[in-house]
Design a protein around this motif. Structure first.
Motif, PDB file in Angstrom:
ATOM      1  N   ARG A  46       0.803  -1.224   0.000  1.00  0.00           N
ATOM      2  CA  ARG A  46       0.000   0.000   0.000  1.00  0.00           C
ATOM      3  C   ARG A  46       0.835   1.274   0.000  1.00  0.00           C
ATOM      4  O   ARG A  46       0.297   2.366  -0.079  1.00  0.00           O
ATOM      5  CB  ARG A  46      -0.924   0.000   1.218  1.00  0.00           C
ATOM      6  CG  ARG A  46      -1.956  -1.082   1.137  1.00  0.00           C
ATOM      7  CD  ARG A  46      -2.985  -0.941   2.222  1.00  0.00           C
ATOM      8  NE  ARG A  46      -3.936  -2.032   2.107  1.00  0.00           N
ATOM      9  CZ  ARG A  46      -4.314  -2.795   3.096  1.00  0.00           C
ATOM     10  NH1 ARG A  46      -3.846  -2.582   4.293  1.00  0.00           N
ATOM     11  NH2 ARG A  46      -5.175  -3.766   2.905  1.00  0.00           N
ATOM     12  N   LEU A  47       2.151   1.120   0.122  1.00  0.00           N
ATOM     13  CA  LEU A  47       3.028   2.293   0.146  1.00  0.00           C
ATOM     14  C   LEU A  47       3.545   2.588  -1.255  1.00  0.00           C
ATOM     15  O   LEU A  47       3.847   1.679  -2.017  1.00  0.00           O
ATOM     16  CB  LEU A  47       4.221   2.045   1.064  1.00  0.00           C
ATOM     17  CG  LEU A  47       3.921   1.860   2.541  1.00  0.00           C
ATOM     18  CD1 LEU A  47       5.186   1.489   3.288  1.00  0.00           C
ATOM     19  CD2 LEU A  47       3.303   3.103   3.139  1.00  0.00           C
ATOM     20  N   GLY A  48       3.665   3.849  -1.563  1.00  0.00           N
ATOM     21  CA  GLY A  48       4.246   4.244  -2.839  1.00  0.00           C
ATOM     22  C   GLY A  48       5.756   4.053  -2.823  1.00  0.00           C
ATOM     23  O   GLY A  48       6.368   3.806  -1.785  1.00  0.00           O
ATOM     24  N   ARG A  49       6.359   4.198  -3.980  1.00  0.00           N
ATOM     25  CA  ARG A  49       7.797   3.978  -4.115  1.00  0.00           C
ATOM     26  C   ARG A  49       8.612   4.891  -3.203  1.00  0.00           C
ATOM     27  O   ARG A  49       9.548   4.461  -2.526  1.00  0.00           O
ATOM     28  CB  ARG A  49       8.187   4.190  -5.573  1.00  0.00           C
ATOM     29  CG  ARG A  49       9.627   3.935  -5.845  1.00  0.00           C
ATOM     30  CD  ARG A  49       9.899   4.072  -7.313  1.00  0.00           C
ATOM     31  NE  ARG A  49      11.341   4.083  -7.529  1.00  0.00           N
ATOM     32  CZ  ARG A  49      11.901   4.513  -8.610  1.00  0.00           C
ATOM     33  NH1 ARG A  49      11.165   4.959  -9.602  1.00  0.00           N
ATOM     34  NH2 ARG A  49      13.201   4.490  -8.743  1.00  0.00           N
ATOM     35  N   PHE A  50       8.258   6.171  -3.175  1.00  0.00           N
ATOM     36  CA  PHE A  50       9.021   7.123  -2.370  1.00  0.00           C
ATOM     37  C   PHE A  50       8.729   6.965  -0.880  1.00  0.00           C
ATOM     38  O   PHE A  50       9.604   7.180  -0.049  1.00  0.00           O
ATOM     39  CB  PHE A  50       8.768   8.558  -2.846  1.00  0.00           C
ATOM     40  CG  PHE A  50       9.268   8.772  -4.241  1.00  0.00           C
ATOM     41  CD1 PHE A  50      10.629   8.799  -4.506  1.00  0.00           C
ATOM     42  CD2 PHE A  50       8.383   8.913  -5.298  1.00  0.00           C
ATOM     43  CE1 PHE A  50      11.106   8.968  -5.802  1.00  0.00           C
ATOM     44  CE2 PHE A  50       8.849   9.085  -6.595  1.00  0.00           C
ATOM     45  CZ  PHE A  50      10.208   9.107  -6.848  1.00  0.00           C
ATOM     46  N   SER A  51       7.517   6.558  -0.541  1.00  0.00           N
ATOM     47  CA  SER A  51       7.189   6.303   0.861  1.00  0.00           C
ATOM     48  C   SER A  51       8.003   5.138   1.398  1.00  0.00           C
ATOM     49  O   SER A  51       8.422   5.143   2.558  1.00  0.00           O
ATOM     50  CB  SER A  51       5.704   5.986   1.011  1.00  0.00           C
ATOM     51  OG  SER A  51       4.929   7.093   0.638  1.00  0.00           O
ATOM     52  N   LYS A  52       8.250   4.140   0.542  1.00  0.00           N
ATOM     53  CA  LYS A  52       9.039   2.981   0.965  1.00  0.00           C
ATOM     54  C   LYS A  52      10.469   3.376   1.308  1.00  0.00           C
ATOM     55  O   LYS A  52      11.070   2.821   2.223  1.00  0.00           O
ATOM     56  CB  LYS A  52       9.059   1.910  -0.134  1.00  0.00           C
ATOM     57  CG  LYS A  52       7.786   1.121  -0.235  1.00  0.00           C
ATOM     58  CD  LYS A  52       7.891   0.075  -1.309  1.00  0.00           C
ATOM     59  CE  LYS A  52       6.550  -0.580  -1.537  1.00  0.00           C
ATOM     60  NZ  LYS A  52       6.563  -1.530  -2.637  1.00  0.00           N
ATOM     61  N   ILE A  53      11.011   4.336   0.576  1.00  0.00           N
ATOM     62  CA  ILE A  53      12.382   4.783   0.816  1.00  0.00           C
ATOM     63  C   ILE A  53      12.520   5.316   2.243  1.00  0.00           C
ATOM     64  O   ILE A  53      13.519   5.086   2.912  1.00  0.00           O
ATOM     65  CB  ILE A  53      12.807   5.843  -0.227  1.00  0.00           C
ATOM     66  CG1 ILE A  53      12.908   5.188  -1.610  1.00  0.00           C
ATOM     67  CG2 ILE A  53      14.116   6.519   0.165  1.00  0.00           C
ATOM     68  CD1 ILE A  53      13.073   6.167  -2.750  1.00  0.00           C
ATOM     69  N   ILE A  54      11.503   5.990   2.719  1.00  0.00           N
ATOM     70  CA  ILE A  54      11.510   6.531   4.077  1.00  0.00           C
ATOM     71  C   ILE A  54      11.081   5.463   5.088  1.00  0.00           C
ATOM     72  O   ILE A  54      11.650   5.350   6.169  1.00  0.00           O
ATOM     73  CB  ILE A  54      10.573   7.759   4.168  1.00  0.00           C
ATOM     74  CG1 ILE A  54      11.102   8.877   3.261  1.00  0.00           C
ATOM     75  CG2 ILE A  54      10.419   8.239   5.604  1.00  0.00           C
ATOM     76  CD1 ILE A  54      10.123   9.984   3.010  1.00  0.00           C
ATOM     77  N   TYR A  55      10.087   4.663   4.716  1.00  0.00           N
ATOM     78  CA  TYR A  55       9.486   3.684   5.633  1.00  0.00           C
ATOM     79  C   TYR A  55      10.419   2.531   5.997  1.00  0.00           C
ATOM     80  O   TYR A  55      10.527   2.177   7.178  1.00  0.00           O
ATOM     81  CB  TYR A  55       8.200   3.135   4.997  1.00  0.00           C
ATOM     82  CG  TYR A  55       7.494   2.091   5.830  1.00  0.00           C
ATOM     83  CD1 TYR A  55       6.697   2.463   6.905  1.00  0.00           C
ATOM     84  CD2 TYR A  55       7.622   0.740   5.536  1.00  0.00           C
ATOM     85  CE1 TYR A  55       6.049   1.514   7.669  1.00  0.00           C
ATOM     86  CE2 TYR A  55       6.967  -0.220   6.295  1.00  0.00           C
ATOM     87  CZ  TYR A  55       6.182   0.179   7.359  1.00  0.00           C
ATOM     88  OH  TYR A  55       5.541  -0.765   8.112  1.00  0.00           O
ATOM     89  N   LEU A  56      11.093   1.953   5.019  1.00  0.00           N
ATOM     90  CA  LEU A  56      11.877   0.738   5.267  1.00  0.00           C
ATOM     91  C   LEU A  56      12.983   0.898   6.319  1.00  0.00           C
ATOM     92  O   LEU A  56      13.070   0.081   7.244  1.00  0.00           O
ATOM     93  CB  LEU A  56      12.441   0.179   3.967  1.00  0.00           C
ATOM     94  CG  LEU A  56      11.393  -0.451   3.044  1.00  0.00           C
ATOM     95  CD1 LEU A  56      12.009  -0.817   1.702  1.00  0.00           C
ATOM     96  CD2 LEU A  56      10.747  -1.656   3.685  1.00  0.00           C
TER      97      LEU A  56
END
Length: 183
Positions: A46-56
């Motif tokens: 459910r996370l976008g590509r750029f959100s994953k960069i911050i989230y992971l």
């Protein structure tokens, strides 16, 4: 008699040629502590590509903290279903509830045994789809066991994140190896 004081969440993540099973174990005494993180742990899809960069990186840091604080008391990643279900089966006397990916529950191991047979003696086995849209009966069972739905969903999201993250790492490594077949 051993008291059942743990919940286990098993999630499967798969993509072309890579299949990963993540198993986490949590103490039921850590419910209130883990619920604080319920808003943070999201399904990676459910996370976008750029959100994953911050989230992971933040996700990994929080999981490490949860392990250090003994909220997560068990965390293993497998590439074979047999190993994952046998681990849970070997600890079944201590497990109060097990949340299982729907596909994993219905798979057959390489020994020809349906994986659902490994969960027979666990009092509360919940499939991932049931947890997403719980019936009144399931909610009642969960509350009678002294658990909360938020705790179970958070546990499932953590195992899902670990499985997805690990699968992505394997995929990346496979892409770096030249794949040829000239027979």
């Amino acid at each position: 008699m051993v008291t059942r004081k743990f919940i286990v969440a098993i999630d499967r993540s798969t993509k072309v040629g890579v299949e990963v099973f993540a198993v986490i174990a949590l103490s039921i005494d850590s419910q209130e502590k883990l619920i604080r993180y319920s808003d943070f742990f999201k399904h990676l899809r459910r996370l976008g590509r750029f959100s994953k960069i911050i989230y992971l990186p933040k996700m990994l840091r929080i999981i490490k903290q949860l392990v250090e604080r003994r909220i997560i008391i068990g965390l293993k990643v497998f590439t074979r279903l047999n190993e994952a279900v046998e681990l849970v089966h070997s600890r079944r006397a201590n497990i109060l509830a097990c949340i299982v990916d729907n596909n994993t529950y219905n798979y057959y191991t390489t020994r020809g045994i349906k994986s659902s047979n490994y969960f027979k003696y666990i009092p509360l086995v919940i499939l991932e789809n049931e947890l997403k849209k719980p019936s009144e009966e399931l909610i009642d069972k969960v509350h009678r066991a002294g658990l909360t739905m938020v705790f179970l969903r958070t546990a499932l999201n953590i195992s899902d994140n670990i499985a997805s993250y690990t699968r992505n790492l394997f995929e990346k490594q496979l892409r770096e190896i030249p794949q040829i077949w000239n027979l």
